[in-house]
Design a protein around this motif. Sequence first.
Motif, PDB file in Angstrom:
ATOM      1  N   TYR A 124       0.832  -1.199   0.000  1.00  0.00           N
ATOM      2  CA  TYR A 124       0.000   0.000   0.000  1.00  0.00           C
ATOM      3  C   TYR A 124       0.871   1.255   0.000  1.00  0.00           C
ATOM      4  O   TYR A 124       0.598   2.220  -0.728  1.00  0.00           O
ATOM      5  CB  TYR A 124      -0.922   0.005   1.218  1.00  0.00           C
ATOM      6  N   TYR A 125       1.924   1.232   0.812  1.00  0.00           N
ATOM      7  CA  TYR A 125       2.816   2.386   0.864  1.00  0.00           C
ATOM      8  C   TYR A 125       3.449   2.653  -0.500  1.00  0.00           C
ATOM      9  O   TYR A 125       3.569   3.803  -0.936  1.00  0.00           O
ATOM     10  CB  TYR A 125       3.913   2.175   1.904  1.00  0.00           C
ATOM     11  N   THR A 127       2.169   2.012  -3.354  1.00  0.00           N
ATOM     12  CA  THR A 127       1.174   2.553  -4.296  1.00  0.00           C
ATOM     13  C   THR A 127       0.876   4.026  -4.061  1.00  0.00           C
ATOM     14  O   THR A 127       0.391   4.703  -4.970  1.00  0.00           O
ATOM     15  CB  THR A 127      -0.154   1.771  -4.214  1.00  0.00           C
ATOM     16  N   VAL A 128       1.133   4.528  -2.859  1.00  0.00           N
ATOM     17  CA  VAL A 128       0.834   5.937  -2.589  1.00  0.00           C
ATOM     18  C   VAL A 128       2.085   6.806  -2.611  1.00  0.00           C
ATOM     19  O   VAL A 128       2.004   8.025  -2.431  1.00  0.00           O
ATOM     20  CB  VAL A 128       0.113   6.118  -1.231  1.00  0.00           C
ATOM     21  N   GLY A 223      -2.547  -5.301  -0.828  1.00  0.00           N
ATOM     22  CA  GLY A 223      -2.162  -3.901  -0.721  1.00  0.00           C
ATOM     23  C   GLY A 223      -2.095  -3.200  -2.060  1.00  0.00           C
ATOM     24  O   GLY A 223      -2.362  -1.996  -2.168  1.00  0.00           O
ATOM     25  N   SER A 224      -1.758  -3.958  -3.111  1.00  0.00           N
ATOM     26  CA  SER A 224      -1.619  -3.361  -4.443  1.00  0.00           C
ATOM     27  C   SER A 224      -2.962  -3.013  -5.066  1.00  0.00           C
ATOM     28  O   SER A 224      -3.011  -2.296  -6.066  1.00  0.00           O
ATOM     29  CB  SER A 224      -0.851  -4.305  -5.379  1.00  0.00           C
ATOM     30  N   LEU A 225      -4.074  -3.516  -4.473  1.00  0.00           N
ATOM     31  CA  LEU A 225      -5.397  -3.189  -5.013  1.00  0.00           C
ATOM     32  C   LEU A 225      -5.659  -1.685  -4.987  1.00  0.00           C
ATOM     33  O   LEU A 225      -6.444  -1.171  -5.792  1.00  0.00           O
ATOM     34  CB  LEU A 225      -6.485  -3.913  -4.215  1.00  0.00           C
ATOM     35  N   ASN A 226      -4.997  -0.991  -4.072  1.00  0.00           N
ATOM     36  CA  ASN A 226      -5.147   0.465  -4.019  1.00  0.00           C
ATOM     37  C   ASN A 226      -4.713   1.106  -5.336  1.00  0.00           C
ATOM     38  O   ASN A 226      -5.306   2.091  -5.786  1.00  0.00           O
ATOM     39  CB  ASN A 226      -4.322   1.028  -2.862  1.00  0.00           C
ATOM     40  N   LYS A 227      -3.671   0.527  -5.958  1.00  0.00           N
ATOM     41  CA  LYS A 227      -3.171   1.095  -7.206  1.00  0.00           C
ATOM     42  C   LYS A 227      -4.109   0.822  -8.372  1.00  0.00           C
ATOM     43  O   LYS A 227      -4.248   1.635  -9.289  1.00  0.00           O
ATOM     44  CB  LYS A 227      -1.778   0.533  -7.504  1.00  0.00           C
ATOM     45  N   TRP A 229      -7.392   0.413  -8.295  1.00  0.00           N
ATOM     46  CA  TRP A 229      -8.766   0.918  -8.139  1.00  0.00           C
ATOM     47  C   TRP A 229      -9.132   1.697  -9.405  1.00  0.00           C
ATOM     48  O   TRP A 229      -8.391   2.582  -9.834  1.00  0.00           O
ATOM     49  CB  TRP A 229      -8.859   1.797  -6.909  1.00  0.00           C
ATOM     50  N   LYS A 232     -10.061   7.191 -10.655  1.00  0.00           N
ATOM     51  CA  LYS A 232      -8.949   8.008 -10.181  1.00  0.00           C
ATOM     52  C   LYS A 232      -9.108   9.458 -10.635  1.00  0.00           C
ATOM     53  O   LYS A 232      -9.779   9.735 -11.632  1.00  0.00           O
ATOM     54  CB  LYS A 232      -7.615   7.460 -10.710  1.00  0.00           C
ATOM     55  N   ASN A 252      -7.275   8.006  -5.718  1.00  0.00           N
ATOM     56  CA  ASN A 252      -8.528   7.277  -5.897  1.00  0.00           C
ATOM     57  C   ASN A 252      -9.723   8.141  -5.483  1.00  0.00           C
ATOM     58  O   ASN A 252      -9.641   8.926  -4.537  1.00  0.00           O
ATOM     59  CB  ASN A 252      -8.519   5.996  -5.067  1.00  0.00           C
TER      60      ASN A 252
END
Length: 285
Positions: A124-125, A127-128, A223-227, A229, A232, A252
Amino acid sequence: MGAADVVPGVSGGTIAFVVGIYDELIDSIKSIGKDSLKLLFTGKFLSFWKAINGNFLFFLLAGIAISIFSLAKLITLLLTDYPVLVWAFFFGLVLASTWFVGKDIKERNWKIILGFIIGAAVAYYVTVATPVSTPTNLFFIFFCGMIAICAMILPGISGSFILLLLGKYFFIMEAVNTLNLQVLLTFAAGAFIGITSFSRLLSYALKHFRNMTLAVLTGFMLGSLNKVWPWKKVVETYTDSHGVVKPLVEVNIFPDCYIFETILLALVGFFIVYFLEKLSEKVSK
């Protein structure tokens, strides 16, 4: 795997896991080392080919290369013109992959759960994180190849997205589209060094700490699902060498368009993974 590796946020390693070739891939790459190269340089070509599982690697790499060179322009075009629909498909694909890899974990305890949480948090980190401005000299391109290839064989950690963070995704895609051999060969050399080194560590982890390794890798995918989504909002852009403005940093947002189409394509991605998984189980039997 080639098509997945072209998309920032989707890992070719995820596809390898789903179709049941991940362990063989890692072991085959690991076999390329001092002993096997000695066979090559002493003229024992057949022995070298067998030692590195040459048939498997040749056809796999050929498929990846054909896919990358044939789909690079199409994927970048679709990401520019129809980003919501492209991300929807890969969201379903990664979500299904998370489930199917996770179900192979044979042990459940606090250590496994902690490994899963750490993997998800790290992904997740990533991806952000914000892309940075970096040099274009060949030494840095070599370094990018080493780092990106390690991510490409990790399920859930996208080599393409690592390139994006390093500020070199569109630079490398441009090199692919224009066949800039100097850049491509330098990147490939870095990738070769990176993957042959990292595969040894990953192979050891899968053999001696398989459940923990699978837990961390499953966390990476979640965690990569955040990227991936689908919906955007572009908050920062850049202008490529042709003067075309393209998105660089996105955040997102809540669904605001293509609701039905997005759900449909996410389901298509999910069931493609489902059928690949069932096909893999059938072949392995």
